[in-house]
Structure formats: structure tokens, C-alpha cells
Design a protein around this motif. Structure first.
Motif, PDB file in Angstrom:
ATOM      1  N   ASP A 131       0.817  -1.218   0.000  1.00 56.28           N
ATOM      2  CA  ASP A 131       0.000   0.000   0.000  1.00 56.28           C
ATOM      3  C   ASP A 131       0.848   1.263   0.000  1.00 56.28           C
ATOM      4  O   ASP A 131       0.421   2.314  -0.485  1.00 56.28           O
ATOM      5  N   THR A 132       2.050   1.208   0.569  1.00 60.91           N
ATOM      6  CA  THR A 132       2.900   2.398   0.581  1.00 60.91           C
ATOM      7  C   THR A 132       3.636   2.577  -0.744  1.00 60.91           C
ATOM      8  O   THR A 132       4.333   3.579  -0.938  1.00 60.91           O
ATOM      9  N   GLY A 133       3.502   1.606  -1.651  1.00 61.02           N
ATOM     10  CA  GLY A 133       4.085   1.768  -2.978  1.00 61.02           C
ATOM     11  C   GLY A 133       5.148   0.770  -3.360  1.00 61.02           C
ATOM     12  O   GLY A 133       5.752   0.882  -4.428  1.00 61.02           O
ATOM     13  N   ALA A 134       5.399  -0.241  -2.510  1.00 61.42           N
ATOM     14  CA  ALA A 134       6.391  -1.264  -2.861  1.00 61.42           C
ATOM     15  C   ALA A 134       5.862  -2.111  -4.017  1.00 61.42           C
ATOM     16  O   ALA A 134       4.656  -2.246  -4.214  1.00 61.42           O
ATOM     17  N   ASP A 135       6.791  -2.674  -4.784  1.00 64.98           N
ATOM     18  CA  ASP A 135       6.402  -3.484  -5.941  1.00 64.98           C
ATOM     19  C   ASP A 135       6.401  -4.977  -5.639  1.00 64.98           C
ATOM     20  O   ASP A 135       5.724  -5.741  -6.316  1.00 64.98           O
ATOM     21  N   ASP A 136       7.167  -5.381  -4.646  1.00 67.00           N
ATOM     22  CA  ASP A 136       7.204  -6.794  -4.264  1.00 67.00           C
ATOM     23  C   ASP A 136       7.674  -6.877  -2.819  1.00 67.00           C
ATOM     24  O   ASP A 136       8.140  -5.890  -2.239  1.00 67.00           O
ATOM     25  N   TYR A 137       7.554  -8.072  -2.233  1.00 67.37           N
ATOM     26  CA  TYR A 137       7.742  -8.251  -0.799  1.00 67.37           C
ATOM     27  C   TYR A 137       8.340  -9.624  -0.560  1.00 67.37           C
ATOM     28  O   TYR A 137       7.899 -10.612  -1.140  1.00 67.37           O
ATOM     29  N   LEU A 138       9.389  -9.698   0.253  1.00 66.16           N
ATOM     30  CA  LEU A 138      10.044 -10.965   0.538  1.00 66.16           C
ATOM     31  C   LEU A 138      10.307 -11.069   2.037  1.00 66.16           C
ATOM     32  O   LEU A 138      10.856 -10.139   2.642  1.00 66.16           O
ATOM     33  N   THR A 139       9.880 -12.172   2.650  1.00 67.93           N
ATOM     34  CA  THR A 139      10.012 -12.355   4.095  1.00 67.93           C
ATOM     35  C   THR A 139      11.289 -13.125   4.435  1.00 67.93           C
ATOM     36  O   THR A 139      11.591 -14.146   3.817  1.00 67.93           O
ATOM     37  N   LYS A 140      12.041 -12.625   5.413  1.00 66.76           N
ATOM     38  CA  LYS A 140      13.235 -13.322   5.897  1.00 66.76           C
ATOM     39  C   LYS A 140      12.820 -14.508   6.773  1.00 66.76           C
ATOM     40  O   LYS A 140      11.817 -14.401   7.486  1.00 66.76           O
ATOM     41  N   PRO A 141      13.588 -15.580   6.788  1.00 66.41           N
ATOM     42  CA  PRO A 141      14.717 -15.855   5.901  1.00 66.41           C
ATOM     43  C   PRO A 141      14.230 -16.216   4.506  1.00 66.41           C
ATOM     44  O   PRO A 141      13.162 -16.825   4.358  1.00 66.41           O
ATOM     45  N   PHE A 142      14.974 -15.836   3.497  1.00 66.12           N
ATOM     46  CA  PHE A 142      14.567 -16.098   2.122  1.00 66.12           C
ATOM     47  C   PHE A 142      15.708 -16.765   1.372  1.00 66.12           C
ATOM     48  O   PHE A 142      16.868 -16.715   1.779  1.00 66.12           O
ATOM     49  N   SER A 143      15.354 -17.387   0.268  1.00 62.52           N
ATOM     50  CA  SER A 143      16.347 -18.010  -0.600  1.00 62.52           C
ATOM     51  C   SER A 143      16.987 -16.923  -1.463  1.00 62.52           C
ATOM     52  O   SER A 143      16.285 -16.105  -2.068  1.00 62.52           O
ATOM     53  N   TYR A 144      18.312 -16.930  -1.531  1.00 64.30           N
ATOM     54  CA  TYR A 144      19.003 -15.961  -2.380  1.00 64.30           C
ATOM     55  C   TYR A 144      18.573 -16.128  -3.836  1.00 64.30           C
ATOM     56  O   TYR A 144      18.403 -15.148  -4.563  1.00 64.30           O
ATOM     57  N   VAL A 145      18.385 -17.368  -4.257  1.00 65.65           N
ATOM     58  CA  VAL A 145      17.958 -17.636  -5.638  1.00 65.65           C
ATOM     59  C   VAL A 145      16.607 -16.976  -5.913  1.00 65.65           C
ATOM     60  O   VAL A 145      16.388 -16.398  -6.980  1.00 65.65           O
ATOM     61  N   VAL A 146      15.706 -17.059  -4.931  1.00 63.94           N
ATOM     62  CA  VAL A 146      14.390 -16.432  -5.091  1.00 63.94           C
ATOM     63  C   VAL A 146      14.526 -14.914  -5.153  1.00 63.94           C
ATOM     64  O   VAL A 146      13.879 -14.252  -5.963  1.00 63.94           O
ATOM     65  N   LEU A 147      15.382 -14.351  -4.305  1.00 62.18           N
ATOM     66  CA  LEU A 147      15.588 -12.906  -4.323  1.00 62.18           C
ATOM     67  C   LEU A 147      16.086 -12.447  -5.691  1.00 62.18           C
ATOM     68  O   LEU A 147      15.570 -11.470  -6.257  1.00 62.18           O
ATOM     69  N   VAL A 148      17.067 -13.132  -6.252  1.00 63.05           N
ATOM     70  CA  VAL A 148      17.596 -12.751  -7.563  1.00 63.05           C
ATOM     71  C   VAL A 148      16.502 -12.849  -8.622  1.00 63.05           C
ATOM     72  O   VAL A 148      16.380 -11.986  -9.499  1.00 63.05           O
ATOM     73  N   ALA A 149      15.675 -13.910  -8.529  1.00 62.51           N
ATOM     74  CA  ALA A 149      14.586 -14.069  -9.491  1.00 62.51           C
ATOM     75  C   ALA A 149      13.588 -12.911  -9.383  1.00 62.51           C
ATOM     76  O   ALA A 149      13.104 -12.385 -10.399  1.00 62.51           O
ATOM     77  N   ARG A 150      13.276 -12.496  -8.141  1.00 64.96           N
ATOM     78  CA  ARG A 150      12.361 -11.371  -7.946  1.00 64.96           C
ATOM     79  C   ARG A 150      12.968 -10.077  -8.503  1.00 64.96           C
ATOM     80  O   ARG A 150      12.274  -9.267  -9.115  1.00 64.96           O
ATOM     81  N   VAL A 151      14.263  -9.887  -8.242  1.00 67.47           N
ATOM     82  CA  VAL A 151      14.949  -8.688  -8.749  1.00 67.47           C
ATOM     83  C   VAL A 151      14.869  -8.649 -10.276  1.00 67.47           C
ATOM     84  O   VAL A 151      14.518  -7.622 -10.868  1.00 67.47           O
ATOM     85  N   ARG A 152      15.194  -9.752 -10.906  1.00 69.62           N
ATOM     86  CA  ARG A 152      15.186  -9.781 -12.374  1.00 69.62           C
ATOM     87  C   ARG A 152      13.776  -9.582 -12.931  1.00 69.62           C
ATOM     88  O   ARG A 152      13.595  -8.927 -13.961  1.00 69.62           O
TER      89      ARG A 152
END
Length: 226
Positions: A92-113
């Protein structure tokens, strides 16, 4: 692609920065919300990785301030909290995506791309210089119909030269555009990448597209060295 990481867990921030740099991104890190907001507003970033629980100013406020200022840089929020209300508040504040810790680095890179792909749709058009074509969105380069394989850093140097075709670009300007501001290595590294570009873009095709302007920098020919 330039990324800003705003994360107060310094070990995590360092780990993410190292991994994303290895992926070919230029990464800057800060560790509190106020400084993160200042850097985001003062720099040209392609994506911001923003923790919610930050000292000084939390991620929600940073995100809201950026959006209020008209900054539409994609924001991937990170938090140790979970639950649908936290996610909703972040979005609601304007973020485009959201990831909860702990997270997989592979998933983070996929979200970034994925976020960067959305942003580059409708991005800058191809740069056409004679038979040399630079495609910023797909990060591909062609000599005529032949695709030339470049590393991430080689492409970034070429893209900066191509965006300023016909103009002299100094080593310092290339360093600022392509390397992390915290990079304190030898500025002659630029020569290494320019030489690599010449070997790949010019030599096999009988071209001379990148000239050295002694004492000033480099110039990429508007005709691609035809």
C-alpha cells in the motif's frame, strides 16, 4: 543496472551486495532509513532492496516518501515480519514486491530480475550506430545480423559509450556510470574493458569504432566504425 540495498543487518547487506555484484549489477549499500532515502533520491537506481525494520526511518516511510516525491524506482521490500497485514502495508505504501526473511538468495535474484524486466518494457529504444546495434532492454549487441556476446561489465561500458556516441567520455565518467562508487581499484581497469570491446566488436568485423582521445578518454563513432 544499479541497485541500492537499504539493510541494517550489515552481514546480510554485505552478502547480498557480493552476490548481486557477481551477477553483474552495480550495488550500493546503506544501513539506515534516512540515509537510504537520501541516496535513493540523489542517485539513479534501477531497483531498491529495502528492509522494513530500519533505524531512524522505517522502510514503510522511506517507500512512502519516495513515491510522494514522484520516484517510481521498483522497490523490493525485505522484512523479518510476516503476515498478510505487513505485506499489505508494504504494498500500500508503494512497494512493488515483498520478501520475508529468511529467504532463498535464488528467489531474491529471481524477484529482482522480474521487477527489472517489468521496468525495461518500454524502456530506452535500441541504439543504432551504423551496423552496430545496442539493445539496452535485452542487453544484447549485434554487428549486422551477428550477435556479439559480452559480459555484464563489457555491456555496461559499451552502453555508456553508445549513449554518448560521438562525444569524448572520460575514464572517470565510465567508472562512475559502471562501477560501484565505493570501488577503489585501479581506474586503468577501464582500459581493460575497452580493449575487450575492441577485440569483440571491431577486430572480427574489420572495424575501428572506439577511438582513444589522448589525455581525455574514449569516443565511440556515431557510424559504429563503418
Amino acid at each position: 543496472m544499479r541497485l541500492l540495498i537499504v539493510e541494517d543487518e550489515k552481514r546480510l547487506a554485505r552478502s547480498l551486495a557480493q552476490g548481486l555484484t557477481a551477477e553483474g549489477f552495480v550495488v550500493e549499500t546503506v544501513h539506515d532509513g534516512a540515509e537510504g532515502l537520501h541516496r535513493a533520491l540523489g542517485g539513479e537506481f534501477d531497483l531498491i532492496i529495502l528492509d522494513i525494520m530500519l533505524p531512524g526511518m522505517n522502510g514503510y516511510r522511506v517507500c512512502a516518501e519516495l513515491r510522494a516525491a514522484g520516484d517510481d524506482t521498483p522497490i523490493l521490500m525485505l522484512t523479518a515480519k510476516d503476515g498478510e497485514y505487513d505485506e499489505a502495508e508494504g504494498l500500500d505504501t508503494g512497494a512493488d514486491d515483498y520478501l520475508t526473511k529468511p529467504f532463498s538468495y535464488v528467489v531474491l535474484v529471481a524477484r529482482v530480475r522480474a521487477l527489472l524486466r517489468r521496468r525495461t518494457r518500454g524502456a530506452a529504444p535500441d541504439i543504432m550506430l551504423g551496423d552496430l546495434t545496442v539493445d539496452p532492454a535485452a542487453r544484447r549487441v549485434f554487428r549486422g545480423d551477428v550477435e556479439v556476446e559480452l559480459t555484464a561489465k563489457e555491456f555496461a561500458v559499451l552502453e555508456h559509450l553508445a549513449s554518448n556516441a560521438g562525444q569524448v567520455v572520460s575514464k572517470a565518467q565510465i567508472m562512475q556510470a559502471v562501477w560501484d562508487l565505493a570501488y577503489d581499484g585501479d581506474p586503468n581497469i577501464v582500459e581493460v574493458y575497452v580493449s575487450a570491446l575492441r577485440r569483440k566488436l571491431d577486430v572480427p568485423f574489420g572495424r575501428r569504432s572506439i577511438s582513444t582521445v589522448r589525455g581525455a578518454g574514449y569516443r565511440l563513432a556515431r557510424d559504429g566504425g563503418a
